[in-house]
Scaffold this active site. Sequence first.
Site, PDB file in Angstrom:
ATOM      1  CB  SER A 119      -0.794   0.056   0.988  1.00 53.83           C
ATOM      2  OG  SER A 119      -1.658  -0.810   1.224  1.00 53.83           O
ATOM      3  CG  HIS A 140      -1.527  -0.514  -4.279  1.00 57.42           C
ATOM      4  ND1 HIS A 140      -2.003   0.715  -4.161  1.00 57.42           N
ATOM      5  CD2 HIS A 140      -2.280  -0.854  -2.992  1.00 57.42           C
ATOM      6  CE1 HIS A 140      -2.405   1.133  -2.986  1.00 57.42           C
ATOM      7  NE2 HIS A 140      -2.644  -0.426  -2.596  1.00 57.42           N
ATOM      8  CD  GLU A 152      -1.362   4.647  -6.718  1.00 53.03           C
ATOM      9  OE1 GLU A 152      -1.825   3.768  -5.484  1.00 53.03           O
ATOM     10  OE2 GLU A 152      -1.769   5.792  -6.163  1.00 53.03           O
ATOM     11  CG  ASN A 190      -2.842   3.742   0.654  1.00 52.16           C
ATOM     12  OD1 ASN A 190      -3.877   3.591   1.145  1.00 52.16           O
ATOM     13  ND2 ASN A 190      -2.504   2.755   0.231  1.00 52.16           N
TER      14      ASN A 190
HETATM   15  C1  CAA Z   1      -5.831   0.276   2.175  1.00 49.98           C
HETATM   16  C2  CAA Z   1      -5.480   0.348   0.182  1.00 49.98           C
HETATM   17  O1  CAA Z   1      -3.628   0.128   0.157  1.00 49.98           O
HETATM   18  C3  CAA Z   1      -5.804   0.674  -0.851  1.00 49.98           C
HETATM   19  C4  CAA Z   1      -7.710   0.445  -0.839  1.00 49.98           C
HETATM   20  O2  CAA Z   1      -7.970  -0.451  -1.034  1.00 49.98           O
HETATM   21  S1  CAA Z   1      -8.345   1.448   0.119  1.00 49.98           S
HETATM   22  C5  CAA Z   1     -10.137   1.407   0.337  1.00 49.98           C
HETATM   23  C6  CAA Z   1     -10.553   1.657  -1.215  1.00 49.98           C
HETATM   24  N1  CAA Z   1     -12.001   0.809  -1.297  1.00 49.98           N
HETATM   25  C7  CAA Z   1     -12.996   1.581  -1.091  1.00 49.98           C
HETATM   26  O3  CAA Z   1     -12.704   2.781  -0.720  1.00 49.98           O
HETATM   27  C8  CAA Z   1     -14.379   1.437  -1.172  1.00 49.98           C
HETATM   28  C9  CAA Z   1     -15.397   2.096  -1.250  1.00 49.98           C
HETATM   29  N2  CAA Z   1     -16.729   1.570  -0.958  1.00 49.98           N
HETATM   30  C10 CAA Z   1     -17.085   1.303  -2.672  1.00 49.98           C
HETATM   31  O4  CAA Z   1     -16.855   1.753  -3.220  1.00 49.98           O
HETATM   32  C11 CAA Z   1     -19.036   0.570  -2.240  1.00 49.98           C
HETATM   33  O5  CAA Z   1     -18.881   0.077  -0.843  1.00 49.98           O
HETATM   34  C12 CAA Z   1     -18.273  -1.349  -1.850  1.00 49.98           C
HETATM   35  C13 CAA Z   1     -18.455  -1.578  -3.432  1.00 49.98           C
HETATM   36  C14 CAA Z   1     -17.295  -1.779  -0.688  1.00 49.98           C
HETATM   37  C15 CAA Z   1     -19.676  -2.230  -1.275  1.00 49.98           C
HETATM   38  O6  CAA Z   1     -21.106  -1.726  -2.580  1.00 49.98           O
HETATM   39  P1  CAA Z   1     -22.214  -1.089  -1.088  1.00 49.98           P
HETATM   40  O7  CAA Z   1     -23.436  -0.914  -2.712  1.00 49.98           O
HETATM   41  O8  CAA Z   1     -21.763   0.462  -0.455  1.00 49.98           O
HETATM   42  O9  CAA Z   1     -22.019  -2.528  -0.505  1.00 49.98           O
HETATM   43  P2  CAA Z   1     -22.973  -3.685  -0.366  1.00 49.98           P
HETATM   44  O10 CAA Z   1     -24.895  -3.243  -0.791  1.00 49.98           O
HETATM   45  O11 CAA Z   1     -22.584  -3.803   0.811  1.00 49.98           O
HETATM   46  O12 CAA Z   1     -22.640  -3.576  -1.522  1.00 49.98           O
HETATM   47  C16 CAA Z   1     -22.940  -4.735  -2.917  1.00 49.98           C
HETATM   48  C17 CAA Z   1     -22.974  -5.880  -3.330  1.00 49.98           C
HETATM   49  O13 CAA Z   1     -21.637  -5.889  -3.451  1.00 49.98           O
HETATM   50  C18 CAA Z   1     -21.540  -7.300  -2.965  1.00 49.98           C
HETATM   51  N3  CAA Z   1     -19.618  -7.443  -2.095  1.00 49.98           N
HETATM   52  C19 CAA Z   1     -19.535  -7.056  -1.699  1.00 49.98           C
HETATM   53  N4  CAA Z   1     -18.448  -7.707  -1.660  1.00 49.98           N
HETATM   54  C20 CAA Z   1     -17.830  -8.051  -2.396  1.00 49.98           C
HETATM   55  C21 CAA Z   1     -16.723  -8.945  -2.794  1.00 49.98           C
HETATM   56  N5  CAA Z   1     -15.489  -9.122  -2.431  1.00 49.98           N
HETATM   57  N6  CAA Z   1     -17.019  -9.953  -3.859  1.00 49.98           N
HETATM   58  C22 CAA Z   1     -18.416 -10.207  -4.824  1.00 49.98           C
HETATM   59  N7  CAA Z   1     -19.328  -9.233  -4.376  1.00 49.98           N
HETATM   60  C23 CAA Z   1     -18.978  -8.872  -3.181  1.00 49.98           C
HETATM   61  C24 CAA Z   1     -21.804  -7.489  -2.022  1.00 49.98           C
HETATM   62  O14 CAA Z   1     -22.475  -8.107  -0.731  1.00 49.98           O
HETATM   63  C25 CAA Z   1     -23.648  -6.368  -2.260  1.00 49.98           C
HETATM   64  O15 CAA Z   1     -24.296  -7.380  -2.979  1.00 49.98           O
HETATM   65  P3  CAA Z   1     -25.657  -7.198  -2.499  1.00 49.98           P
HETATM   66  O16 CAA Z   1     -25.839  -6.157  -3.066  1.00 49.98           O
HETATM   67  O17 CAA Z   1     -26.592  -9.183  -3.471  1.00 49.98           O
HETATM   68  O18 CAA Z   1     -25.732  -7.067  -1.743  1.00 49.98           O
HETATM   69  N1  NDP Z   2      -6.777  -4.162   3.084  1.00 57.29           N
HETATM   70  C1  NDP Z   2      -6.361  -3.516   2.115  1.00 57.29           C
HETATM   71  O1  NDP Z   2      -7.435  -2.019   1.876  1.00 57.29           O
HETATM   72  C2  NDP Z   2      -5.208  -3.062   2.236  1.00 57.29           C
HETATM   73  C3  NDP Z   2      -4.063  -4.193   1.872  1.00 57.29           C
HETATM   74  N2  NDP Z   2      -3.188  -3.819   0.434  1.00 57.29           N
HETATM   75  C4  NDP Z   2      -2.056  -4.286   0.841  1.00 57.29           C
HETATM   76  O2  NDP Z   2      -2.015  -5.542   0.833  1.00 57.29           O
HETATM   77  C5  NDP Z   2      -1.069  -6.835   1.593  1.00 57.29           C
HETATM   78  C6  NDP Z   2      -2.434  -7.620   2.814  1.00 57.29           C
HETATM   79  O3  NDP Z   2      -2.632  -6.395   3.366  1.00 57.29           O
HETATM   80  P1  NDP Z   2      -4.479  -7.383   3.681  1.00 57.29           P
HETATM   81  O4  NDP Z   2      -5.159  -8.551   2.400  1.00 57.29           O
HETATM   82  O5  NDP Z   2      -4.954  -6.305   3.654  1.00 57.29           O
HETATM   83  O6  NDP Z   2      -3.447  -8.027   4.398  1.00 57.29           O
HETATM   84  P2  NDP Z   2      -4.273  -9.620   5.900  1.00 57.29           P
HETATM   85  O7  NDP Z   2      -4.335  -9.513   7.425  1.00 57.29           O
HETATM   86  O8  NDP Z   2      -5.828  -9.832   5.838  1.00 57.29           O
HETATM   87  O9  NDP Z   2      -3.057 -10.513   5.284  1.00 57.29           O
HETATM   88  C7  NDP Z   2      -1.918 -10.776   5.019  1.00 57.29           C
HETATM   89  C8  NDP Z   2      -1.573 -12.102   4.623  1.00 57.29           C
HETATM   90  O10 NDP Z   2      -0.043 -11.884   4.649  1.00 57.29           O
HETATM   91  C9  NDP Z   2       0.412 -13.575   5.515  1.00 57.29           C
HETATM   92  N3  NDP Z   2       1.208 -13.784   5.534  1.00 57.29           N
HETATM   93  C10 NDP Z   2       2.289 -13.015   6.402  1.00 57.29           C
HETATM   94  N4  NDP Z   2       3.653 -12.796   7.153  1.00 57.29           N
HETATM   95  C11 NDP Z   2       3.521 -13.868   5.728  1.00 57.29           C
HETATM   96  C12 NDP Z   2       4.850 -14.942   5.564  1.00 57.29           C
HETATM   97  N5  NDP Z   2       5.954 -14.623   5.650  1.00 57.29           N
HETATM   98  N6  NDP Z   2       4.328 -15.033   3.950  1.00 57.29           N
HETATM   99  C13 NDP Z   2       3.271 -15.375   4.052  1.00 57.29           C
HETATM  100  N7  NDP Z   2       2.086 -15.768   4.373  1.00 57.29           N
HETATM  101  C14 NDP Z   2       2.404 -14.294   5.133  1.00 57.29           C
HETATM  102  C15 NDP Z   2      -0.437 -13.365   7.132  1.00 57.29           C
HETATM  103  O11 NDP Z   2      -0.878 -14.432   7.384  1.00 57.29           O
HETATM  104  P3  NDP Z   2      -1.051 -14.428   8.963  1.00 57.29           P
HETATM  105  O12 NDP Z   2      -2.716 -14.393   9.643  1.00 57.29           O
HETATM  106  O13 NDP Z   2      -0.510 -15.809   9.440  1.00 57.29           O
HETATM  107  O14 NDP Z   2      -0.517 -13.469   9.596  1.00 57.29           O
HETATM  108  C16 NDP Z   2      -2.126 -13.360   5.930  1.00 57.29           C
HETATM  109  O15 NDP Z   2      -3.010 -14.848   5.395  1.00 57.29           O
HETATM  110  C17 NDP Z   2      -0.758  -5.232   1.937  1.00 57.29           C
HETATM  111  O16 NDP Z   2       1.130  -5.634   2.065  1.00 57.29           O
HETATM  112  C18 NDP Z   2      -1.383  -4.029   2.589  1.00 57.29           C
HETATM  113  O17 NDP Z   2      -0.756  -3.125   2.487  1.00 57.29           O
HETATM  114  C19 NDP Z   2      -3.296  -3.227  -0.215  1.00 57.29           C
HETATM  115  C20 NDP Z   2      -4.186  -2.643  -0.703  1.00 57.29           C
HETATM  116  C21 NDP Z   2      -5.723  -2.497  -0.107  1.00 57.29           C
END
Ligand code: CAA
Ligand code: NDP
Length: 283
Positions: A119, A140, A152, A190
């Site tokens: 991330s 990403h 990304e 992020n």
């Molecule tokens: C941290 C990082 O490094 C980067 C990141 O990823 S940051 C996070 C980025 N993501 C976001 O910003 C997500 C923001 N949220 C959304 O876009 C939406 O809320 C969402 C797409 C997650 C869900 O959509 P929603 O319309 O708000 O809600 P929700 O009704 O729960 O979901 C829509 C449908 O998709 C389904 N769904 C959710 N996750 C699913 C998945 N993994 N696979 C299949 N279907 C899924 C739900 O079950 C739901 O189905 P129903 O309509 O039958 O109930």
């Molecule tokens: N969460 C998010 O929304 C997003 C996350 N990311 C990035 O994706 C990556 C994973 O995040 P996320 O899936 O949320 O995290 P989770 O905690 O859901 O999963 C991480 C997984 O990695 C496993 N793990 C840890 N150490 C090892 C290892 N040495 N070898 C193999 N597997 C290992 C963990 O096992 P255990 O459970 O045993 O620790 C777990 O199954 C991170 O780098 C995060 O920053 C990117 C985009 C979005």
Amino acid sequence: MDIKKIMVVGAGQMGSGIAQVAAQAGFETVLHDLNFDIVNKGLETIKKSLAKFVEKGKITEAEKNEILGRIKPSDSLKNAADCDLVIEAVVEKMEVKAKIFAELDQIVPPHAILATNTSSLPITEIAAVTKRPERVIGMHFMNPVPLMKLVEVIRGLQTSDEVYKVIEELSRKMDKVPVECKDVPGFVSNRVLQVMINEAIWCLYEGVASVEGIDTIMKLGMNHPMGPLALADLIGLDTVLAILEVLYQGYGDPKYRPCPLLRQYVKAGWLGRKTGRGFYSYV
Ligand SMILES: CC(=O)CC(=O)SCCNC(=O)CCNC(=O)[C@H](O)C(C)(C)COP(=O)(O)OP(=O)(O)OC[C@H]1O[C@@H](n2cnc3c(N)ncnc32)[C@H](O)[C@@H]1OP(=O)(O)O
Ligand SMILES: NC(=O)C1=CN([C@@H]2O[C@H](COP(=O)(O)OP(=O)(O)OC[C@H]3O[C@@H](n4cnc5c(N)ncnc54)[C@H](OP(=O)(O)O)[C@@H]3O)[C@@H](O)[C@H]2O)C=CC1
């Protein structure tokens, strides 16, 4: 370069989603984690997601089974020996990722590409532990992977143009939209998103509004699909904190300082949806 077989390392929420979209796109896929219990949990997540797609008429039951049939479980990194691409999605910790990349570099064939779903961590630093920095790249995906369109694509200092093009094309085959980004802490996604999430946590910490209040303001006021606190729970509060630490240290700017409430929740094990409790309760 033709990609046929992909290993995804880490079967958590991101790894399982990435394995799913790889298999949906027709690739032979290996889902790897430390043990089969974790991998099987990941496979269950994939089954549920595909069942939703069947329910909605996006795929048939037969297609669901074909997709699942393309995913093989793994508890040994040696299974990457015949893979053309490895996408790493383990915890957001440099030492863990560096160890895995150094090991994979010894296992995969010379032509293979090593991608990370990090991330925020520097791609260049991860690439430096390998003898193939030109074949290391950031790929990403966004959470939840099966639904979100963006990938990304982050080039490290030494990533080759050929590798960038392969990953750009692969993202499209996975029905995603690739966008190029430079290797800076937090990239674009992020760097922007986590500042908003952190600010929402500061608002809660200072008692400006309730959890529901903050999220409702951002949902109804800005048309965001989820409020920032619900989104933090979806991402995982450990991951949110890890990203903010990378931003804070990487830029040395106090605007990224993680809110103490976030640190406290992570210490308590309130990591969001994955542990059943974060800003909301999921039990
Ligand atoms: C941290 C990082 O490094 C980067 C990141 O990823 S940051 C996070 C980025 N993501 C976001 O910003 C997500 C923001 N949220 C959304 O876009 C939406 O809320 C969402 C797409 C997650 C869900 O959509 P929603 O319309 O708000 O809600 P929700 O009704 O729960 O979901 C829509 C449908 O998709 C389904 N769904 C959710 N996750 C699913 C998945 N993994 N696979 C299949 N279907 C899924 C739900 O079950 C739901 O189905 P129903 O309509 O039958 O109930
Ligand atoms: N969460 C998010 O929304 C997003 C996350 N990311 C990035 O994706 C990556 C994973 O995040 P996320 O899936 O949320 O995290 P989770 O905690 O859901 O999963 C991480 C997984 O990695 C496993 N793990 C840890 N150490 C090892 C290892 N040495 N070898 C193999 N597997 C290992 C963990 O096992 P255990 O459970 O045993 O620790 C777990 O199954 C991170 O780098 C995060 O920053 C990117 C985009 C979005």
